[in-house]
Design a protein around this motif. Sequence first.
Motif, PDB file in Angstrom:
ATOM      1  N   ALA A  50      -2.081  -0.452   1.508  1.00 57.22           N
ATOM      2  CA  ALA A  50      -0.911  -1.265   1.821  1.00 57.22           C
ATOM      3  C   ALA A  50      -1.154  -2.706   1.405  1.00 57.22           C
ATOM      4  O   ALA A  50      -2.304  -3.162   1.340  1.00 57.22           O
TER       5      ALA A  50
ATOM      6  N   TYR B 110       8.882  -7.403   2.571  1.00 55.59           N
ATOM      7  CA  TYR B 110       8.483  -6.079   3.022  1.00 55.59           C
ATOM      8  C   TYR B 110       7.011  -5.826   2.722  1.00 55.59           C
ATOM      9  O   TYR B 110       6.530  -6.119   1.620  1.00 55.59           O
ATOM     10  N   THR B 111       6.316  -5.262   3.687  1.00 56.57           N
ATOM     11  CA  THR B 111       5.003  -4.695   3.421  1.00 56.57           C
ATOM     12  C   THR B 111       5.218  -3.395   2.648  1.00 56.57           C
ATOM     13  O   THR B 111       6.081  -2.578   3.004  1.00 56.57           O
TER      14      THR B 111
ATOM     15  N   GLY C  23       3.447   0.090   0.866  1.00 57.45           N
ATOM     16  CA  GLY C  23       2.294   0.961   1.038  1.00 57.45           C
ATOM     17  C   GLY C  23       2.366   2.193   0.155  1.00 57.45           C
ATOM     18  O   GLY C  23       3.405   2.511  -0.425  1.00 57.45           O
TER      19      GLY C  23
ATOM     20  N   ALA D 143       4.500  -4.828   9.001  1.00 59.13           N
ATOM     21  CA  ALA D 143       3.271  -4.261   8.458  1.00 59.13           C
ATOM     22  C   ALA D 143       2.714  -3.162   9.359  1.00 59.13           C
ATOM     23  O   ALA D 143       2.216  -2.140   8.869  1.00 59.13           O
TER      24      ALA D 143
ATOM     25  N   ASN E  26      -2.338  -9.671   2.536  1.00 56.13           N
ATOM     26  CA  ASN E  26      -3.439  -8.843   3.020  1.00 56.13           C
ATOM     27  C   ASN E  26      -3.343  -7.441   2.433  1.00 56.13           C
ATOM     28  O   ASN E  26      -2.256  -6.882   2.315  1.00 56.13           O
ATOM     29  N   THR E  27      -4.490  -6.887   2.080  1.00 56.03           N
ATOM     30  CA  THR E  27      -4.537  -5.515   1.573  1.00 56.03           C
ATOM     31  C   THR E  27      -5.361  -4.639   2.504  1.00 56.03           C
ATOM     32  O   THR E  27      -6.306  -5.116   3.148  1.00 56.03           O
TER      33      THR E  27
ATOM     34  N   SER F  83       0.496  -6.437   2.398  1.00 50.23           N
ATOM     35  CA  SER F  83       1.420  -7.100   3.303  1.00 50.23           C
ATOM     36  C   SER F  83       2.147  -8.258   2.624  1.00 50.23           C
ATOM     37  O   SER F  83       1.829  -8.655   1.503  1.00 50.23           O
ATOM     38  N   THR F  84       3.103  -8.822   3.344  1.00 53.97           N
ATOM     39  CA  THR F  84       3.883  -9.925   2.803  1.00 53.97           C
ATOM     40  C   THR F  84       3.069 -11.210   2.691  1.00 53.97           C
ATOM     41  O   THR F  84       3.463 -12.111   1.953  1.00 53.97           O
TER      42      THR F  84
ATOM     43  N   ARG G 170       1.010  -6.083  -6.168  1.00 50.10           N
ATOM     44  CA  ARG G 170       2.472  -6.168  -6.186  1.00 50.10           C
ATOM     45  C   ARG G 170       2.915  -7.332  -7.046  1.00 50.10           C
ATOM     46  O   ARG G 170       2.221  -8.352  -7.146  1.00 50.10           O
TER      47      ARG G 170
END
Length: 122
Positions: free
Chosen positions: A50, A32-33, A35, A101, A56-57, A52-53, A71
């Motif tokens: 956010a 899961y992304t 946020g 995302a 990426n931020t 991402s899986t 995370r």
Amino acid sequence: QVQLVESGGGLVQAGGSLRLSCLASGHTFSSYTMGWFRQAPGKEREFVAAFSTVGNTYYADSVKGRFTISRENAKNTVYLQMNSLKPEDTAVYYCAADPAAHRVLSAIPGYWGQGTQVTVSS
């Protein structure tokens, strides 16, 4: 049933720091992304950050350079480190999650937490 529980909010003086946490359950966290969003009194809910899986931020322009999202998949937890806080950062902060995302980035994630209050005094 996906559940998101935020913690770490509170009252802090301008220039101070807080770290928010969001503990997730009921789904495969790493898929899961995640946020963070916020909603100030009288304003619409807005995107903050956010993760991402694939690592990426993403950040809102208003928090770039001050906030950091991270995370820990092993702990099913996403964090928001907030530094150099300003009175305009005062809001209820919400954790959000979605496998896609683009849904998080479009502010339409499938799942929301209940929110945690952050108040920054001047």
